[in-house]
Design a protein around this motif. Structure first.
Motif, PDB file in Angstrom:
ATOM      1  N   ARG A  50       0.859  -0.974  -0.132  1.00  0.00           N
ATOM      2  CA  ARG A  50       0.012  -0.085  -0.057  1.00  0.00           C
ATOM      3  C   ARG A  50       0.997   1.194   0.109  1.00  0.00           C
ATOM      4  O   ARG A  50       2.009   1.184   0.486  1.00  0.00           O
ATOM      5  CB  ARG A  50      -0.920  -0.046   1.215  1.00  0.00           C
ATOM      6  N   VAL A  51       0.258   2.423  -0.449  1.00  0.00           N
ATOM      7  CA  VAL A  51       1.181   3.501  -0.773  1.00  0.00           C
ATOM      8  C   VAL A  51       1.224   4.516   0.652  1.00  0.00           C
ATOM      9  O   VAL A  51       0.143   4.518   1.433  1.00  0.00           O
ATOM     10  CB  VAL A  51       0.721   4.411  -1.765  1.00  0.00           C
ATOM     11  N   ILE A  52       2.313   4.622   1.162  1.00  0.00           N
ATOM     12  CA  ILE A  52       2.438   5.387   2.343  1.00  0.00           C
ATOM     13  C   ILE A  52       3.170   6.706   2.175  1.00  0.00           C
ATOM     14  O   ILE A  52       3.695   7.013   1.045  1.00  0.00           O
ATOM     15  CB  ILE A  52       3.268   4.866   3.538  1.00  0.00           C
ATOM     16  N   VAL A  53       3.021   7.673   3.138  1.00  0.00           N
ATOM     17  CA  VAL A  53       3.593   9.185   3.055  1.00  0.00           C
ATOM     18  C   VAL A  53       4.208   9.553   3.969  1.00  0.00           C
ATOM     19  O   VAL A  53       3.593   9.040   5.197  1.00  0.00           O
ATOM     20  CB  VAL A  53       2.372  10.039   2.738  1.00  0.00           C
ATOM     21  N   SER A  54       5.334   9.822   4.009  1.00  0.00           N
ATOM     22  CA  SER A  54       6.490   9.897   5.077  1.00  0.00           C
ATOM     23  C   SER A  54       6.984  11.368   4.903  1.00  0.00           C
ATOM     24  O   SER A  54       7.084  11.809   3.963  1.00  0.00           O
ATOM     25  CB  SER A  54       7.541   8.879   5.249  1.00  0.00           C
ATOM     26  N   ILE A  55       7.647  11.818   6.182  1.00  0.00           N
ATOM     27  CA  ILE A  55       8.641  12.973   5.674  1.00  0.00           C
ATOM     28  C   ILE A  55       9.771  12.389   6.496  1.00  0.00           C
ATOM     29  O   ILE A  55      10.084  11.961   7.465  1.00  0.00           O
ATOM     30  CB  ILE A  55       7.975  14.321   6.683  1.00  0.00           C
ATOM     31  N   PHE A  56      11.110  12.578   5.496  1.00  0.00           N
ATOM     32  CA  PHE A  56      12.265  12.338   5.743  1.00  0.00           C
ATOM     33  C   PHE A  56      13.139  13.800   6.032  1.00  0.00           C
ATOM     34  O   PHE A  56      12.906  14.670   5.167  1.00  0.00           O
ATOM     35  CB  PHE A  56      13.150  11.780   4.645  1.00  0.00           C
ATOM     36  N   ARG A  57      13.780  13.863   7.074  1.00  0.00           N
ATOM     37  CA  ARG A  57      14.456  15.172   7.266  1.00  0.00           C
ATOM     38  C   ARG A  57      16.214  14.805   7.106  1.00  0.00           C
ATOM     39  O   ARG A  57      16.673  14.109   8.026  1.00  0.00           O
ATOM     40  CB  ARG A  57      14.406  15.408   8.772  1.00  0.00           C
ATOM     41  N   GLY A  58      16.733  15.158   6.048  1.00  0.00           N
ATOM     42  CA  GLY A  58      18.058  14.948   5.750  1.00  0.00           C
ATOM     43  C   GLY A  58      19.170  16.043   6.377  1.00  0.00           C
ATOM     44  O   GLY A  58      18.804  17.184   6.094  1.00  0.00           O
TER      45      GLY A  58
END
Length: 162
Positions: A50-58
């Motif tokens: 399933r499609v998920i949405v996340s935030i990555f902080r680089g």
């Protein structure tokens, strides 16, 4: 290696560039108040995903940067859309066998361009440049191992001409 500009044409073998450009299918909505840039990436969650949405902080990387490893996601695509406005690097190699130094391509992405890595495309993890940068990430969640990592036989130094 020196990064080349990120363009739709140059990046096509690896996935899609996500940007609001005249080259994208777009049209006006919301009573003429909004321009919709439509269907910019083929999000692939693979079988049973399933499609998920996340935030990555680089964290920012120092240049020149040594590329020593690559990863891929064999069960689905992975899209990165910057939200902080800063440039970043995209290091890719074709899907298939683990890459060597000669297989790598390096792109300099503007802060208004995202990328969608196709299923199985080798890529380096997030490479923010000028400061801490957030990215909206759209990828797969599901059963099965979906991240393969390889160490390159030869380290490649990448840099940017700007």
């Amino acid at each position: 290696m020196v990064a080349e500009p990120l363009t739709r044409e140059a990046f096509a073998p690896f996935g899609e560039v996500i940007e609001a450009s005249d080259a994208a299918h777009h049209f006006t909505i919301n009573g003429g108040n909004t321009e919709r840039y439509h269907d910019l990436a083929k999000i692939d969650a693979g079988p049973d995903g399933r499609v998920i949405v996340s935030i990555f902080r680089g964290q920012p990387r120092a240049l020149p940067f040594p590329v020593e490893m690559m990863e891929r996601h064999p069960l689905g695509s992975q899209a990165f859309v910057p939200t902080s406005g800063g440039p970043y690097l995209v290091v890719v190699a074709p899907a298939g066998d683990p890459p060597g130094a000669e297989d790598l391509r390096v792109f300099l992405a503007r802060g208004d361009q995202g990328v969608n890595y196709g299923r199985g495309v080798w890529h380096h993890p997030l490479l923010a440049l000028d400061g801490v940068s957030d990215f909206l990430v759209i990828d797969r969640k599901g059963e099965g191992p979906n991240c393969d990592e390889v160490t390159l036989a030869e380290t490649v130094l990448i840099d940017v001409n700007r």
